[in-house]
Design an enzyme around this catalytic site. Structure first.
Site, PDB file in Angstrom:
ATOM      1  N   SER A   1      82.314  45.939  -4.962  1.00  0.00           N
ATOM      2  CA  SER A   1      83.594  45.755  -4.295  1.00  0.00           C
ATOM      3  C   SER A   1      84.191  47.102  -3.919  1.00  0.00           C
ATOM      4  CB  SER A   1      84.572  45.010  -5.213  1.00  0.00           C
ATOM      5  OG  SER A   1      85.862  45.012  -4.626  1.00  0.00           O
ATOM      6  N   VAL A   2      84.614  47.242  -2.663  1.00  0.00           N
ATOM      7  CA  VAL A   2      85.228  48.488  -2.222  1.00  0.00           C
ATOM      8  C   VAL A   2      86.542  48.765  -2.958  1.00  0.00           C
ATOM      9  CG1 VAL A   2      84.151  48.454   0.063  1.00  0.00           C
ATOM     10  CG2 VAL A   2      86.412  47.407  -0.244  1.00  0.00           C
TER      11      VAL A   2
ATOM     12  N   LYS B   1      95.591  49.200   8.755  1.00  0.00           N
ATOM     13  CA  LYS B   1      94.809  49.781   9.847  1.00  0.00           C
ATOM     14  C   LYS B   1      95.411  51.073  10.388  1.00  0.00           C
ATOM     15  CE  LYS B   1      91.353  46.926   9.992  1.00  0.00           C
ATOM     16  NZ  LYS B   1      90.077  47.372   9.412  1.00  0.00           N
TER      17      LYS B   1
ATOM     18  N   TYR C   1      97.797  43.685   7.436  1.00  0.00           N
ATOM     19  CA  TYR C   1      96.629  44.195   8.154  1.00  0.00           C
ATOM     20  C   TYR C   1      97.006  45.390   9.031  1.00  0.00           C
ATOM     21  CZ  TYR C   1      92.531  43.780  11.293  1.00  0.00           C
ATOM     22  OH  TYR C   1      91.397  43.997  12.042  1.00  0.00           O
ATOM     23  N   GLY C   2      98.112  45.280   9.755  1.00  0.00           N
ATOM     24  CA  GLY C   2      98.565  46.365  10.621  1.00  0.00           C
ATOM     25  C   GLY C   2      98.894  47.631   9.839  1.00  0.00           C
TER      26      GLY C   2
END
Length: 192
Positions: A72-73, A168, A164-165
């Site tokens: 897992s990262v 990212k 998510y934004g």
């Protein structure tokens, strides 16, 4: 001219499907030995499958070399082990594509804090953990190519994707700093 990755070792996180799988297959076609990292979970990060092993089988079927890794990262020790295993097997790590990701889309009003935290942890912290685990090896060899997977959501926003934004756009900032710090060691870092 097609860029060759002969004698290079490439790690692709989230390589069990989608873009990650496409990266892994193309790197193998170009001669890289590939670590196919994937938990095999669904898009929201739950569950497991043998997705990584299936991609390895495809690479081997076309004459390439690959191994599956289920680390897992989000767990730094698992990323360290992944790098150590690749070095032990093939002698180095030259390419890292940070592609692992999950989605837990909801409007910010309805989003649970845990869902915000988890998405940021996978995309942003996970990319940092995998990169940190490979960083010293790449500096020592005087060669490294790191790719972060960003999104227009980070730059422009997208309804229902605050988590998510945030992750990212965070990757864009991480990339800029790592590009500066890695330059004199021929370790290059880009965001796609």
């Amino acid at each position: 001219m097609t860029i060759s990755f002969k004698d290079k070792v490439a790690i692709v996180t989230g390589a069990g499907g989608g873009l990650g799988k496409a990266y892994a297959l193309e790197l193998a076609r170009r001669g890289a030995k590939v670590v196919v990292n994937d938990l095999g979970g669904s898009r929201d990060g739950t569950g497991t499958s043998d997705a990584a092993a299936q991609v390895v089988a495809e690479i081997e079927a076309m004459g390439g070399e690959a191994v599956a890794n289920g680390g897992s990262v989000t767990e730094y020790d698992q990323m360290e082990k992944m790098i150590a295993d690749a070095k032990q097997k093939w002698g180095g790590v030259h390419v890292l594509i940070n592609n692992a990701g999950v989605l837990r889309d909801k409007t910010f009003a309805k989003m649970e804090p845990a869902d915000f935290e988890f998405v940021v942890k996978v995309h942003l912290t996970g990319s940092a953990f995998a990169t940190k685990a490979a960083w010293e090896t790449m500096r020592e060899q005087g060669y490294g190519r790191i790719l972060m997977t960003a999104s227009s959501t980070g730059l422009f926003g997208n309804f229902g994707q605050a988590n998510y934004g945030a992750a990212k756009l965070g990757l864009a900032g991480l990339t800029k700093t790592l590009a500066l710090e890695g330059a004199k060691y021929n370790v290059r870092c880009n965001t796609l």
